[in-house]
Design an enzyme around this catalytic site. Structure first.
Site, PDB file in Angstrom:
ATOM      1  N   LYS A  93     -10.881   2.270  13.955  1.00  0.00           N
ATOM      2  CA  LYS A  93      -9.617   2.829  14.460  1.00  0.00           C
ATOM      3  C   LYS A  93      -9.736   3.166  15.953  1.00  0.00           C
ATOM      4  O   LYS A  93      -8.825   2.894  16.725  1.00  0.00           O
ATOM      5  CB  LYS A  93      -9.214   4.073  13.668  1.00  0.00           C
ATOM      6  CG  LYS A  93      -8.766   3.805  12.241  1.00  0.00           C
ATOM      7  CD  LYS A  93      -7.491   2.977  12.186  1.00  0.00           C
ATOM      8  CE  LYS A  93      -6.944   2.828  10.777  1.00  0.00           C
ATOM      9  NZ  LYS A  93      -5.827   1.876  10.691  1.00  0.00           N
ATOM     10  N   TYR A 124     -14.599   3.044   9.221  1.00  0.00           N
ATOM     11  CA  TYR A 124     -13.136   3.148   9.321  1.00  0.00           C
ATOM     12  C   TYR A 124     -12.742   3.803  10.649  1.00  0.00           C
ATOM     13  O   TYR A 124     -11.911   3.274  11.399  1.00  0.00           O
ATOM     14  CB  TYR A 124     -12.643   3.965   8.124  1.00  0.00           C
ATOM     15  CG  TYR A 124     -11.167   4.282   8.105  1.00  0.00           C
ATOM     16  CD1 TYR A 124     -10.217   3.285   7.874  1.00  0.00           C
ATOM     17  CD2 TYR A 124     -10.721   5.588   8.266  1.00  0.00           C
ATOM     18  CE1 TYR A 124      -8.862   3.598   7.827  1.00  0.00           C
ATOM     19  CE2 TYR A 124      -9.382   5.907   8.203  1.00  0.00           C
ATOM     20  CZ  TYR A 124      -8.449   4.907   7.985  1.00  0.00           C
ATOM     21  OH  TYR A 124      -7.113   5.220   7.934  1.00  0.00           O
ATOM     22  N   GLY A 153       0.816  -1.209   0.000  1.00  0.00           N
ATOM     23  CA  GLY A 153       0.000   0.000   0.000  1.00  0.00           C
ATOM     24  C   GLY A 153       0.857   1.269   0.000  1.00  0.00           C
ATOM     25  O   GLY A 153       2.079   1.211  -0.111  1.00  0.00           O
TER      26      GLY A 153
END
Ligand code: NAD
Ligand code: AKB
Length: 322
Positions: A148, A144, A16
Protein backbone atom coordinates in the site's frame (compact mmCIF):
# COMPACT_ATOMS: atom_id res chain seq x y z
CA UNK A 1 -30.84 19.71 -13.51
CA UNK A 2 -27.31 18.30 -13.94
CA UNK A 3 -26.75 17.68 -17.67
CA UNK A 4 -23.28 16.09 -17.23
CA UNK A 5 -23.32 12.67 -18.92
CA UNK A 6 -22.71 9.73 -16.58
CA UNK A 7 -19.14 8.40 -16.67
CA UNK A 8 -18.58 4.88 -18.00
CA UNK A 9 -17.24 2.99 -14.97
CA UNK A 10 -15.30 -0.23 -14.40
CA UNK A 11 -15.03 -1.67 -10.88
CA UNK A 12 -12.30 -4.28 -10.40
CA UNK A 13 -12.66 -6.51 -7.32
CA UNK A 14 -16.40 -5.83 -7.36
CA UNK A 15 -17.38 -8.97 -5.42
CA UNK A 16 -15.49 -8.03 -2.25
CA UNK A 17 -16.67 -6.20 0.86
CA UNK A 18 -16.17 -2.72 -0.59
CA UNK A 19 -16.81 -3.71 -4.19
CA UNK A 20 -20.33 -5.00 -3.66
CA UNK A 21 -21.51 -1.86 -1.90
CA UNK A 22 -19.61 0.56 -4.11
CA UNK A 23 -20.92 -1.04 -7.31
CA UNK A 24 -24.46 -0.83 -5.97
CA UNK A 25 -24.01 2.85 -5.05
CA UNK A 26 -22.38 3.74 -8.39
CA UNK A 27 -25.16 1.98 -10.31
CA UNK A 28 -27.78 3.88 -8.33
CA UNK A 29 -25.96 7.13 -9.10
CA UNK A 30 -24.91 6.72 -12.76
CA UNK A 31 -27.31 4.04 -14.03
CA UNK A 32 -26.65 0.29 -13.96
CA UNK A 33 -25.79 0.20 -17.67
CA UNK A 34 -22.87 2.61 -17.08
CA UNK A 35 -21.18 0.56 -14.34
CA UNK A 36 -19.40 -2.70 -15.24
CA UNK A 37 -18.51 -4.93 -12.30
CA UNK A 38 -15.54 -7.31 -12.60
CA UNK A 39 -13.79 -9.87 -10.43
CA UNK A 40 -12.09 -13.26 -10.72
CA UNK A 41 -15.35 -15.26 -10.56
CA UNK A 42 -16.94 -16.41 -13.82
CA UNK A 43 -19.85 -14.35 -15.16
CA UNK A 44 -22.43 -17.09 -14.61
CA UNK A 45 -24.78 -16.07 -11.81
CA UNK A 46 -23.47 -12.49 -11.53
CA UNK A 47 -25.67 -9.47 -12.01
CA UNK A 48 -24.92 -7.84 -15.42
CA UNK A 49 -23.03 -5.90 -16.58
CA UNK A 50 -20.21 -8.11 -15.25
CA UNK A 51 -16.87 -9.34 -16.65
CA UNK A 52 -14.52 -12.00 -15.35
CA UNK A 53 -11.16 -10.19 -15.16
CA UNK A 54 -7.83 -10.72 -13.42
CA UNK A 55 -6.36 -7.32 -12.53
CA UNK A 56 -2.81 -8.58 -13.14
CA UNK A 57 -3.67 -9.45 -16.77
CA UNK A 58 -2.60 -6.12 -18.26
CA UNK A 59 -3.47 -7.10 -21.83
CA UNK A 60 -7.02 -8.16 -20.99
CA UNK A 61 -7.51 -5.08 -18.82
CA UNK A 62 -6.28 -2.75 -21.59
CA UNK A 63 -8.69 -4.38 -24.05
CA UNK A 64 -11.63 -3.96 -21.65
CA UNK A 65 -10.81 -0.30 -20.97
CA UNK A 66 -10.57 0.44 -24.69
CA UNK A 67 -13.58 -1.64 -25.77
CA UNK A 68 -15.95 -0.08 -23.22
CA UNK A 69 -14.31 3.40 -23.39
CA UNK A 70 -14.06 3.48 -19.60
CA UNK A 71 -13.90 6.97 -17.99
CA UNK A 72 -13.63 6.06 -14.31
CA UNK A 73 -11.74 3.03 -13.04
CA UNK A 74 -12.00 1.70 -9.47
CA UNK A 75 -9.35 -0.91 -8.60
CA UNK A 76 -10.41 -2.66 -5.38
CA UNK A 77 -8.69 -6.00 -6.03
CA UNK A 78 -6.40 -6.89 -3.13
CA UNK A 79 -5.17 -9.51 -0.71
CA UNK A 80 -5.76 -8.07 2.78
CA UNK A 81 -3.29 -7.97 5.68
CA UNK A 82 -3.80 -11.30 7.47
CA UNK A 83 -4.18 -13.39 4.30
CA UNK A 84 -1.21 -11.51 2.82
CA UNK A 85 1.04 -12.66 5.68
CA UNK A 86 0.14 -16.26 4.85
CA UNK A 87 0.74 -15.73 1.12
CA UNK A 88 3.18 -12.82 0.72
CA UNK A 89 4.07 -13.55 -2.92
CA UNK A 90 0.40 -13.60 -3.91
CA UNK A 91 -0.24 -10.39 -1.94
CA UNK A 92 2.58 -8.57 -3.71
CA UNK A 93 1.46 -9.81 -7.13
CA UNK A 94 -2.20 -8.81 -6.72
CA UNK A 95 -1.66 -5.60 -4.75
CA UNK A 96 1.39 -4.24 -6.54
CA UNK A 97 1.38 -5.74 -10.03
CA UNK A 98 -2.39 -5.27 -10.07
CA UNK A 99 -1.99 -1.56 -9.37
CA UNK A 100 0.78 -1.14 -11.97
CA UNK A 101 -1.33 -2.99 -14.49
CA UNK A 102 -4.20 -0.59 -13.77
CA UNK A 103 -2.03 2.52 -14.05
CA UNK A 104 -0.36 1.45 -17.30
CA UNK A 105 -3.57 0.25 -18.94
CA UNK A 106 -5.35 3.48 -17.90
CA UNK A 107 -2.52 5.66 -19.22
CA UNK A 108 -2.80 4.13 -22.68
CA UNK A 109 -6.57 4.09 -23.02
CA UNK A 110 -7.75 7.55 -22.00
CA UNK A 111 -9.25 6.67 -18.61
CA UNK A 112 -10.04 10.05 -17.04
CA UNK A 113 -10.02 9.18 -13.33
CA UNK A 114 -8.84 6.29 -11.16
CA UNK A 115 -9.70 5.30 -7.60
CA UNK A 116 -7.39 2.96 -5.70
CA UNK A 117 -7.69 2.49 -1.93
CA UNK A 118 -4.78 2.50 0.45
CA UNK A 119 -5.10 1.59 4.13
CA UNK A 120 -4.13 2.42 7.69
CA UNK A 121 -1.72 -0.51 7.13
CA UNK A 122 0.79 2.01 5.71
CA UNK A 123 1.53 2.97 9.33
CA UNK A 124 3.95 0.98 11.47
CA UNK A 125 5.57 0.67 14.90
CA UNK A 126 7.30 4.07 14.66
CA UNK A 127 4.23 5.96 13.47
CA UNK A 128 2.35 8.19 15.89
CA UNK A 129 -0.06 5.63 17.39
CA UNK A 130 -2.30 8.05 19.26
CA UNK A 131 -3.22 10.17 16.23
CA UNK A 132 -1.28 9.36 13.06
CA UNK A 133 -0.85 12.46 10.90
CA UNK A 134 -1.16 12.57 7.11
CA UNK A 135 2.62 12.84 6.82
CA UNK A 136 4.89 11.25 9.38
CA UNK A 137 6.87 8.12 10.07
CA UNK A 138 5.58 5.13 8.09
CA UNK A 139 7.30 1.76 8.49
CA UNK A 140 4.69 -0.91 7.68
CA UNK A 141 5.48 -4.44 8.88
CA UNK A 142 3.14 -6.44 6.63
CA UNK A 143 3.48 -7.18 2.91
CA UNK A 144 0.01 -5.67 2.59
CA UNK A 145 1.15 -2.41 4.22
CA UNK A 146 4.38 -2.34 2.22
CA UNK A 147 2.42 -2.77 -1.01
CA UNK A 148 0.00 0.00 0.00
CA UNK A 149 2.79 2.44 0.87
CA UNK A 150 4.66 1.68 -2.37
CA UNK A 151 1.35 1.88 -4.25
CA UNK A 152 0.66 5.36 -2.89
CA UNK A 153 4.00 6.51 -4.22
CA UNK A 154 3.32 4.90 -7.62
CA UNK A 155 0.02 6.81 -7.77
CA UNK A 156 1.80 10.07 -6.99
CA UNK A 157 4.46 9.25 -9.59
CA UNK A 158 1.91 8.59 -12.35
CA UNK A 159 0.17 11.84 -11.46
CA UNK A 160 3.45 13.79 -11.66
CA UNK A 161 4.89 12.09 -14.73
CA UNK A 162 1.82 11.42 -16.85
CA UNK A 163 -0.84 13.71 -15.39
CA UNK A 164 -3.12 10.78 -14.47
CA UNK A 165 -5.96 11.84 -12.17
CA UNK A 166 -5.66 9.21 -9.42
CA UNK A 167 -7.57 9.52 -6.16
CA UNK A 168 -6.97 7.46 -3.07
CA UNK A 169 -8.06 7.06 0.55
CA UNK A 170 -6.35 5.35 3.45
CA UNK A 171 -9.44 3.44 4.56
CA UNK A 172 -9.63 2.45 8.22
CA UNK A 173 -11.05 -1.00 9.10
CA UNK A 174 -14.40 -1.17 7.31
CA UNK A 175 -17.56 -2.67 8.76
CA UNK A 176 -20.41 -3.72 6.51
CA UNK A 177 -23.21 -6.26 6.41
CA UNK A 178 -23.46 -7.01 2.67
CA UNK A 179 -20.38 -9.23 2.31
CA UNK A 180 -18.44 -11.58 4.54
CA UNK A 181 -14.95 -10.61 5.80
CA UNK A 182 -12.08 -11.10 3.35
CA UNK A 183 -8.87 -11.86 5.33
CA UNK A 184 -8.18 -8.61 7.17
CA UNK A 185 -7.00 -7.87 10.71
CA UNK A 186 -9.89 -5.49 11.41
CA UNK A 187 -12.38 -8.07 10.09
CA UNK A 188 -13.13 -9.27 13.64
CA UNK A 189 -15.40 -6.21 13.79
CA UNK A 190 -17.55 -7.68 11.00
CA UNK A 191 -17.49 -11.32 12.10
CA UNK A 192 -18.49 -10.43 15.68
CA UNK A 193 -21.92 -9.26 14.49
CA UNK A 194 -22.63 -12.52 12.64
CA UNK A 195 -21.55 -14.60 15.66
CA UNK A 196 -23.46 -12.40 18.11
CA UNK A 197 -26.71 -12.77 16.19
CA UNK A 198 -26.29 -16.47 15.35
CA UNK A 199 -24.66 -17.82 18.55
CA UNK A 200 -24.70 -15.05 21.18
CA UNK A 201 -20.94 -15.32 21.68
CA UNK A 202 -17.64 -14.58 19.93
CA UNK A 203 -13.99 -15.53 20.33
CA UNK A 204 -11.85 -12.59 19.27
CA UNK A 205 -8.38 -12.97 17.72
CA UNK A 206 -7.33 -9.56 19.09
CA UNK A 207 -6.84 -8.43 22.71
CA UNK A 208 -9.72 -6.70 24.48
CA UNK A 209 -7.96 -3.32 24.48
CA UNK A 210 -6.68 -3.32 20.89
CA UNK A 211 -8.11 -0.02 19.63
CA UNK A 212 -7.99 0.65 15.87
CA UNK A 213 -9.37 3.23 13.41
CA UNK A 214 -12.68 1.97 11.99
CA UNK A 215 -15.47 3.15 9.70
CA UNK A 216 -18.99 2.05 8.82
CA UNK A 217 -19.25 1.06 5.15
CA UNK A 218 -21.89 3.69 4.17
CA UNK A 219 -19.43 6.39 5.28
CA UNK A 220 -16.61 4.76 3.29
CA UNK A 221 -18.74 4.51 0.14
CA UNK A 222 -19.84 8.13 0.47
CA UNK A 223 -16.24 9.26 1.04
CA UNK A 224 -15.13 7.39 -2.09
CA UNK A 225 -17.80 8.93 -4.31
CA UNK A 226 -17.33 12.41 -2.81
CA UNK A 227 -13.58 12.24 -3.44
CA UNK A 228 -14.10 10.97 -7.00
CA UNK A 229 -16.52 13.81 -7.75
CA UNK A 230 -14.48 16.56 -6.05
CA UNK A 231 -13.01 19.25 -8.34
CA UNK A 232 -9.38 18.35 -9.12
CA UNK A 233 -8.14 21.88 -8.30
CA UNK A 234 -9.07 21.44 -4.62
CA UNK A 235 -7.06 18.25 -4.11
CA UNK A 236 -3.63 18.72 -2.60
CA UNK A 237 -2.75 15.07 -1.95
CA UNK A 238 -1.98 12.74 -4.86
CA UNK A 239 -0.68 9.79 -2.85
CA UNK A 240 -3.57 8.93 -0.47
CA UNK A 241 -5.73 10.85 2.03
CA UNK A 242 -5.98 9.82 5.69
CA UNK A 243 -9.67 9.06 6.31
CA UNK A 244 -11.13 8.86 9.80
CA UNK A 245 -14.45 7.61 11.13
CA UNK A 246 -14.29 6.22 14.68
CA UNK A 247 -11.88 4.33 16.90
CA UNK A 248 -12.75 1.41 19.19
CA UNK A 249 -11.38 -1.76 20.76
CA UNK A 250 -13.00 -5.24 20.77
CA UNK A 251 -14.09 -4.63 24.37
CA UNK A 252 -15.78 -1.34 23.49
CA UNK A 253 -17.58 -3.00 20.56
CA UNK A 254 -18.67 -5.95 22.72
CA UNK A 255 -20.08 -3.54 25.34
CA UNK A 256 -22.02 -1.72 22.62
CA UNK A 257 -23.42 -5.02 21.24
CA UNK A 258 -24.46 -5.94 24.79
CA UNK A 259 -26.73 -2.88 24.88
CA UNK A 260 -28.80 -4.72 22.23
CA UNK A 261 -28.04 -8.36 23.16
CA UNK A 262 -27.52 -8.33 26.95
CA UNK A 263 -26.45 -12.01 27.10
CA UNK A 264 -23.72 -11.60 24.48
CA UNK A 265 -20.37 -12.96 25.67
CA UNK A 266 -16.86 -12.52 24.29
CA UNK A 267 -13.58 -14.40 24.87
CA UNK A 268 -10.11 -13.33 23.74
CA UNK A 269 -7.56 -15.61 22.07
CA UNK A 270 -5.05 -13.32 20.35
CA UNK A 271 -3.16 -14.92 17.44
CA UNK A 272 -0.63 -13.69 14.83
CA UNK A 273 -3.02 -10.87 13.86
CA UNK A 274 -2.37 -9.20 17.24
CA UNK A 275 1.13 -8.18 16.12
CA UNK A 276 -0.34 -6.63 12.98
CA UNK A 277 -2.91 -4.68 15.00
CA UNK A 278 -0.21 -3.56 17.45
CA UNK A 279 1.76 -2.03 14.57
CA UNK A 280 -1.20 0.18 13.50
CA UNK A 281 -2.32 3.45 15.12
CA UNK A 282 -5.49 3.64 17.21
CA UNK A 283 -6.72 6.74 15.38
CA UNK A 284 -5.63 8.93 12.49
CA UNK A 285 -5.80 12.64 11.68
CA UNK A 286 -7.78 13.36 8.51
CA UNK A 287 -7.54 17.18 8.58
CA UNK A 288 -6.44 17.43 4.88
CA UNK A 289 -9.48 15.38 3.73
CA UNK A 290 -11.79 17.64 5.73
CA UNK A 291 -10.10 20.78 4.38
CA UNK A 292 -9.76 19.76 0.70
CA UNK A 293 -13.10 18.12 -0.07
CA UNK A 294 -15.16 18.73 3.08
CA UNK A 295 -15.07 15.16 4.37
CA UNK A 296 -17.23 14.49 7.47
CA UNK A 297 -18.11 11.03 8.82
CA UNK A 298 -21.68 10.38 9.88
CA UNK A 299 -21.58 7.17 11.94
CA UNK A 300 -20.15 6.59 15.42
CA UNK A 301 -19.83 3.33 17.37
CA UNK A 302 -23.41 3.46 18.72
CA UNK A 303 -25.17 4.27 15.42
CA UNK A 304 -23.02 1.80 13.45
CA UNK A 305 -23.71 -1.03 15.92
CA UNK A 306 -27.45 -0.38 15.94
CA UNK A 307 -27.65 -0.34 12.13
CA UNK A 308 -25.44 -3.44 11.72
CA UNK A 309 -27.61 -5.44 14.11
CA UNK A 310 -30.82 -4.46 12.32
CA UNK A 311 -29.42 -5.69 9.00
CA UNK A 312 -27.64 -8.81 10.26
CA UNK A 313 -30.73 -9.91 12.17
CA UNK A 314 -32.89 -9.35 9.07
CA UNK A 315 -30.41 -11.37 7.00
CA UNK A 316 -30.54 -14.45 9.28
CA UNK A 317 -34.31 -14.17 9.78
CA UNK A 318 -34.76 -14.25 5.99
CA UNK A 319 -32.43 -17.27 5.78
CA UNK A 320 -34.59 -19.17 8.31
CA UNK A 321 -37.77 -18.33 6.35
CA UNK A 322 -36.35 -19.51 2.99
P1 NAD B 1 -12.03 -8.16 -0.20
O1 NAD B 1 -10.97 -9.15 0.10
O2 NAD B 1 -13.36 -8.31 0.45
O3 NAD B 1 -12.28 -8.10 -1.77
C1 NAD B 1 -11.22 -8.06 -2.71
C2 NAD B 1 -11.77 -8.57 -4.03
O4 NAD B 1 -10.66 -8.60 -4.94
C3 NAD B 1 -12.34 -9.99 -3.95
O5 NAD B 1 -13.65 -10.02 -4.48
C4 NAD B 1 -11.37 -10.82 -4.80
O6 NAD B 1 -11.98 -11.86 -5.51
C5 NAD B 1 -10.83 -9.75 -5.74
N1 NAD B 1 -9.53 -10.14 -6.31
C6 NAD B 1 -8.50 -10.77 -5.68
N2 NAD B 1 -7.52 -11.00 -6.56
C7 NAD B 1 -7.93 -10.50 -7.76
C8 NAD B 1 -7.36 -10.42 -9.04
N3 NAD B 1 -6.15 -10.94 -9.31
N4 NAD B 1 -8.06 -9.82 -10.04
C9 NAD B 1 -9.30 -9.31 -9.80
N5 NAD B 1 -9.89 -9.37 -8.60
C10 NAD B 1 -9.21 -9.95 -7.59
O7 NAD B 1 -11.41 -6.73 0.11
P2 NAD B 1 -12.21 -5.39 0.43
O8 NAD B 1 -12.38 -5.32 1.88
O9 NAD B 1 -13.38 -5.26 -0.46
O10 NAD B 1 -11.10 -4.32 0.02
C11 NAD B 1 -11.19 -3.56 -1.18
C12 NAD B 1 -10.05 -2.57 -1.21
O11 NAD B 1 -10.13 -1.71 -0.07
C13 NAD B 1 -8.67 -3.23 -1.14
O12 NAD B 1 -7.75 -2.48 -1.89
C14 NAD B 1 -8.31 -3.12 0.31
O13 NAD B 1 -6.92 -3.11 0.51
C15 NAD B 1 -8.92 -1.78 0.66
N6 NAD B 1 -9.18 -1.66 2.09
C16 NAD B 1 -10.15 -2.41 2.68
C17 NAD B 1 -10.34 -2.29 4.05
C18 NAD B 1 -11.38 -3.10 4.77
O14 NAD B 1 -11.48 -2.97 6.00
N7 NAD B 1 -12.18 -3.91 4.09
C19 NAD B 1 -9.58 -1.37 4.79
C20 NAD B 1 -8.58 -0.66 4.16
C21 NAD B 1 -8.41 -0.78 2.78
C1 AKB C 1 -7.12 -5.31 6.99
O1 AKB C 1 -7.35 -5.48 8.19
O2 AKB C 1 -6.24 -5.89 6.34
C2 AKB C 1 -7.95 -4.26 6.26
C3 AKB C 1 -7.26 -2.93 6.35
C4 AKB C 1 -7.35 -2.13 7.57
O3 AKB C 1 -6.64 -2.53 5.40
N1 AKB C 1 -9.23 -4.23 6.85
Amino acid sequence: MDQTPSPRVLVIGALGQVGRELTEALRARYGAEHVIASDLAPAVGQEAPYLSLDVTDRKALTEVLAQYRIDHLYNLAAILSAKGEREPQLAWRVNMEGLLSTLEAARHTGVRRIFWPSSIAVFGPHSNHRFAPQYGQMDPTTIYGISKLAGEQWCHYYHRQYGLDIRSLRYPGLIGYKALPGGGTTDYAVDIFHQAVQHGSYTCFLRADSALPMMYMPDAIRATIELMEAPAEGLSIHSSYNLSGMSFSPEMLANEIRRHIPTFSIAYEPDFRQAIADSWPESIDDTPARADWAWLPEYDLASMTEDMLVHIRAHYAAEVRS
